[in-house]
Scaffold this active site. Structure first.
Site: not given
Ligand code: NAD
Ligand code: TDX
Length: 332
Positions: A121, A123, A148, A152, A203, A274
């Site tokens: 990520t 982050e 988190y 990572k 929210k 944040h």
């Molecule tokens: P998510 O929380 O939706 O999915 C995570 C998955 O991992 C789930 O299916 C969960 O069951 C599985 N999991 C958790 N712990 C486990 C374990 N111990 N063993 C096996 N499986 C396990 O997450 P996401 O948003 O899809 O993120 C996926 C990856 O991408 C993560 O590595 C996250 O850091 C990275 N990432 C996410 C974002 C984003 O915007 N969501 C952005 C950049 C990078």
């Molecule tokens: O209800 C909400 N209101 C709000 O203002 C929530 C859930 C979030 N927020 C804000 C917090 C952040 O500034 O919105 C922004 C996005 O929040 P999240 O969806 O929680 O994402 P963020 O914390 O930015 O992290 C996401 O992007 C990077 C993913 O969850 C991570 O897994 C990824 O690494």
């Protein structure tokens, strides 16, 4: 045919990646997923079952991981605890899955000589001032803020150490905030969409001026596939689609797309620590590997995402009440 192990393939990005890989390659995919609260088997049920094997299990389980990694051509590692707010409530599972889980996979790919791609990520680089003209690049210093992002960041360092010390054939990518279908309702965009569909209000944490750099999940999947095919071993690629917007702007766009007044949202307690702004400079990926995002219009990508949540209430409904009850306890 390439044999591909995808960890976390029942999560948001993992399930979209599995679908994308099945559509765009002839890979045979094995998914390893623990099915935590964030994993959902239903995110994979529409896929051709002769192309995918699902294994429920923990990436910290070394014997299971070794058994599954052996004989694969490639491991793509998505599994993680992924939600910042949860990491503030209980960091322990983040340390276990994100650090020990990554270590367990690295030992297995090292032992069997399997190519590995690490999903991370933006982050890990901390945050930027709102007026900083610079964006994150592959050489930005690591400066994570939350439990988190610290786990990572640690997992990225483990991968680089296993490349340098043990010759593991790995690539890494660090992506910005993803949006699209199958994202858990705890995350910002699905939470706001489903709040409105439920007759409630979005929210916004604090003033809503925090900026995220949005990318459609399919653009992320395309970039990951490209890096696994053409990326250089040991290299890191930043993935971003020039999608910077503040949270207030995103909420206002969602309200407008759903035909609600612009100001029909609530300000709630801000997130501790944040991060203010994330922004990715993806020049390396674009110039060296020729990647370009397809979803260049955020508003139409968001409209399609809203339509998906409208059409798939059965997918998100079971998670909604519990997620909102957790938030309510934090004043969010
Ligand atoms: P998510 O929380 O939706 O999915 C995570 C998955 O991992 C789930 O299916 C969960 O069951 C599985 N999991 C958790 N712990 C486990 C374990 N111990 N063993 C096996 N499986 C396990 O997450 P996401 O948003 O899809 O993120 C996926 C990856 O991408 C993560 O590595 C996250 O850091 C990275 N990432 C996410 C974002 C984003 O915007 N969501 C952005 C950049 C990078
Ligand atoms: O209800 C909400 N209101 C709000 O203002 C929530 C859930 C979030 N927020 C804000 C917090 C952040 O500034 O919105 C922004 C996005 O929040 P999240 O969806 O929680 O994402 P963020 O914390 O930015 O992290 C996401 O992007 C990077 C993913 O969850 C991570 O897994 C990824 O690494």
């Amino acid at each position: 045919m390439r044999k591909l192990l995808v960890t976390g393939g029942a999560g948001f990005i993992g399930s979209n990646f599995v679908r994308y890989a099945i559509d765009h390659t002839d890979s045979a995919v094995t998914v390893l997923d623990k099915l935590t609260y964030a994993g959902n088997r239903r995110s994979l049920t529409d896929l051709p079952q002769n192309r995918m094997t699902f294994v429920q299990g923990d990436i910290c389980n070394a014997s299971l991981v070794h058994e599954l990694v052996r004989g694969q051509d490639l491991v793509v590692h998505f599994a993680a605890e992924s939600h910042n707010d949860n990491s503030l409530r209980d960091p322990s599972v983040f340390v276990a899955t994100n650090l020990v889980g990554t270590y367990t996979l690295l030992e297995a790919v090292r032992r069997y000589g399997v190519r590995y791609h690490h999903i991370s990520t933006d982050e890990v680089y901390g945050d930027l001032a709102l007026d900083d003209p610079n964006r994150f690049t592959e050489s930005s210093p690591y400066n994570p803020s939350s439990p988190y992002s610290a786990t990572k960041a640690g997992s990225d360092h483990l991968v680089r150490a296993w490349v340098r010390s043990f010759g593991v054939a790995a690539t890494l990518s660090n992506c910005s905030n993803n949006y699209g279908p199958y994202q858990h309702v705890e995350k910002f965009i699905p939470r706001q969409i489903t709040n409105i569909l439920d007759g409630g209000r979005p929210k916004l944490y604090g003033a809503g001026s925090n900026v995220r750099d949005w990318i459609h999940v399919d653009d992320h999947s395309a970039a990951v596939l490209l890096v696994t095919a053409e990326g250089k071993i040991g290299e890191t690629y930043l993935i971003g689609a020039d999608g910077e917007r503040n949270n207030k702007q995103v909420v206002e766009t969602i309200l407008e797309l759903l035909g609600k007044p612009h100001d029909a949202y609530d300000h709630v307690t801000d997130r501790a620590g944040h991060d203010l702004r994330y922004a990715i400079d993806s020049t390396k990926l674009r110039l060296e590997l020729g990647w370009r995002p397809i979803f260049s219009d955020f508003t139409s990508g968001l409209a399609a995402t809203i339509e998906w949540y409208q059409a798939n209430e059965a997918w998100w409904r079971p998670q909604k009440a519990k997620t909102e009850a957790n938030y309510a306890r934090q004043g969010q």
